[in-house]
Design an enzyme around this catalytic site. Structure first.
Site, PDB file in Angstrom:
ATOM      1  N   HIS A   1      11.788   1.566  -3.552  1.00 54.26           N
ATOM      2  CA  HIS A   1      11.343   0.574  -4.540  1.00 54.26           C
ATOM      3  C   HIS A   1      11.752   1.115  -5.918  1.00 54.26           C
ATOM      4  CE1 HIS A   1       8.238  -0.509  -1.309  1.00 54.26           C
ATOM      5  NE2 HIS A   1       9.205  -1.410  -1.284  1.00 54.26           N
TER       6      HIS A   1
ATOM      7  N   GLU B   1       2.951   8.408  -0.642  1.00 55.64           N
ATOM      8  CA  GLU B   1       2.541   7.305  -1.528  1.00 55.64           C
ATOM      9  C   GLU B   1       1.571   7.881  -2.545  1.00 55.64           C
ATOM     10  OE1 GLU B   1       3.038   3.989  -2.880  1.00 55.64           O
ATOM     11  OE2 GLU B   1       3.167   3.421  -0.766  1.00 55.64           O
TER      12      GLU B   1
ATOM     13  N   HIS C   1       7.201   7.226  -2.568  1.00 49.98           N
ATOM     14  CA  HIS C   1       6.681   5.989  -3.177  1.00 49.98           C
ATOM     15  C   HIS C   1       5.577   6.279  -4.188  1.00 49.98           C
ATOM     16  CE1 HIS C   1       8.560   2.900  -0.555  1.00 49.98           C
ATOM     17  NE2 HIS C   1       8.684   3.936   0.257  1.00 49.98           N
TER      18      HIS C   1
ATOM     19  N   GLU D   1       9.326   2.589  -8.691  1.00 50.23           N
ATOM     20  CA  GLU D   1       8.379   3.661  -8.347  1.00 50.23           C
ATOM     21  C   GLU D   1       9.080   4.960  -8.699  1.00 50.23           C
ATOM     22  OE1 GLU D   1       7.025   2.853  -4.341  1.00 50.23           O
ATOM     23  OE2 GLU D   1       6.474   0.801  -4.876  1.00 50.23           O
TER      24      GLU D   1
END
EC number: 3.5.1.114
Lengths: 330, 330
Positions: free
Chosen positions: A20, A177, A115, A23
């Site tokens: 992404h 994450e 992420h 990010e």
């Protein structure tokens, strides 16, 4: 099942950022490693850095045409190329050729995918299923080495569902994450944690490759159970926001009746579920378009057997040897 | 200068959100007020809500083609229309026709423009210059009514520079810049503060219109003085991030020698300025493309005269009657 899972050495490892493009911890780290990969070198292997969505990273957006991290399904990967394919579908197939093909003997041993989230997820380790002993050993090792990060394990697929994330291309895959961090921002504190978690993971793989045996353990994981959308008015607009008492409370048990949304007129909307669950990805910016205000997870405990590199030639290894708490294969 | 500035009543007031389409407090509030404007009604006037950049708000991005909040310069507003004009240039001209024209007798009395930042700016009140007594009285009233928000005043233009923000279309304009909030997210705590600040401002205007006299005062404002870009490698990529000791320290005095950036190899880059200044907009996501890591501001004190609605007909009012601390017109 045997008492100890035997696996081949893991030599082919990729560290992926920018899946992404907004990010930024992963984008920043991978761009750095593409110039200087010394931190990715271990005695028994060197990890390969990859900027997985260059076009989205260049524009500073999550994706260019389609969410890349939903494109690694067998359906998409096996479909014939079409001139109408979105950029990310073509890129997913390219990554699958580079590090897969998914499910094949030629697939990479491990993909780590970096992420960030706007939610207060702290250091969250994401795996697709709860059956891969290597993945769970990595998570356990991170928890043991970095206890002050309070790393938690989130399982993103429900049993039986197909995988769709970039790390599913490899034999083992983990998403890191880290949050909270706004889209488009690099925070030094989050960056340092991300870098450390990657380095500790590479240390683990190196130790495993060198023949160190890792004992079995019991471990808690948060299994995706449900998702909750925002209240909406008839025109589809969001009509109430995440309640202040829920905001930033990722991984804190939510009980039936607890406030979850707050309207501008002061109206409180309580959680109407039947049982307590753990909210995660609370108010994640990128999930608004997916109609997710937060996800609910169930905490389950799994038993993970000991892990060791195989020292004699066997026909294949078995990564899928994790038991549930009743001792059954799952 | 007279001891008391006399102004006409302020009846034509607009509250603008979505000037940047991913700054969600304003988008959410304005969409709500477009359905139910009861909170914008006062005895002496009703404020008009406007979603200023609908296309960017729809897509959840800062802008569609060009930053709308840089399009209200006299050059842009006075240029003839062209089919090649970016969407935001056309929209700026349209807003100027609706609420201006800028600098004309027909212009609205006040525009309040609602923004969010990823920086830890708290409740920041932004004015273009330090010469408009009404604007400074609004800020002072907000500080007095909402002291626990610790509202600070930031002056965004350097002396002599042209204005460019949407609120410059009206005779008086204030931006409310609330953070930290990630792009694309509505946080209930920030939303509540934004709503309250708007309501208190409308209260002030109503009191002024009713003839209440507001005494003069001395007040601190933060005047934009300089901007600092990230360190970059020869290819233009950011090579160091905001130092953890600077992150989130908006409005805390930065001294020469204090750390401002941190490289991945641990290299600390200190502030090399000659005098202490106040950093603001530290690590604002949207400013990366503007090559701004943070802005430096100087704290200055200004004397603001008393303010009262004029009760007899005069040829015009004079909003520009603020003195600097030496007592000179500025």
């Amino acid at each position: 099942m045997s008492d100890t899972v035997l696996v081949k050495s893991l030599h082919r490892v990729a560290v992926v950022g920018g899946t992404h493009g907004n990010e930024m911890s992963g984008v920043f780290l991978v761009k750095h490693w593409l110039k200087d990969s010394s931190h990715l070198v271990r005695d028994t292997f060197s990890a390969v850095p990859l900027l997985s969505n260059p076009k989205a990273s260049e524009k500073g957006v999550r994706y260019y045409e389609k969410d890349l991290n939903r494109c690694f399904t067998l359906d998409i990967l096996s479909a014939p190329d079409s001139p109408d394919d979105p950029y990310e579908v073509l890129r997913a197939k390219e990554i699958n050729r580079m590090f897969g093909p998914r499910g094949s003997a030629n697939a990479y041993d491990m993909i780590l995918d970096l992420h960030n989230t706007t939610s207060n997820m702290g250091v969250c380790l994401i795996i697709s299923r709860v059956q891969n002993a290597v993945e769970l050993h990595v998570c356990h090792y991170i928890q043991t080495r970095l206890p002050y990060y309070i790393p938690r394990i989130y399982v993103y697929t429900k049993p039986g569902a197909d995988l769709y994330s970039v790390d599913s291309v490899a034999r083992c895959g983990i998403g890191f994450e880290l949050g909270p961090q706004p889209q488009g921002v690099v925070r030094a504190d989050i960056l340092q944690k991300m870098k450390t978690v990657v380095e500790v993971t590479l240390d683990f793989i190196d130790h495993l490759n060198k023949g160190i045996e890792f004992p079995g353990f019991e471990i808690d994981v948060y299994q995706c159970a449900d998702q909750v959308d925002f209240p909406r008015s008839p025109d589809g607009e969001i009509s109430a926001v995440v309640h202040p008492s829920l905001q930033d409370k990722d991984f804190s048990l939510l009980h039936p009746g607890d406030p979850i949304f707050l309207g501008l007129d002061g109206q409180i909307i309580p959680y109407s579920g039947k049982k307590p669950l753990y909210p995660v990805f609370i108010n994640e910016a990128a999930y608004h378009e997916k109609k997710i205000a937060f996800i609910l997870a169930e905490k389950i405990q799994v038993s993970v057997p000991a892990l060791k590199r195989q020292t004699h030639k066997i026909s294949g290894d078995n990564l899928f040897s994790v038991l549930d708490k009743e001792g059954k294969d799952i």
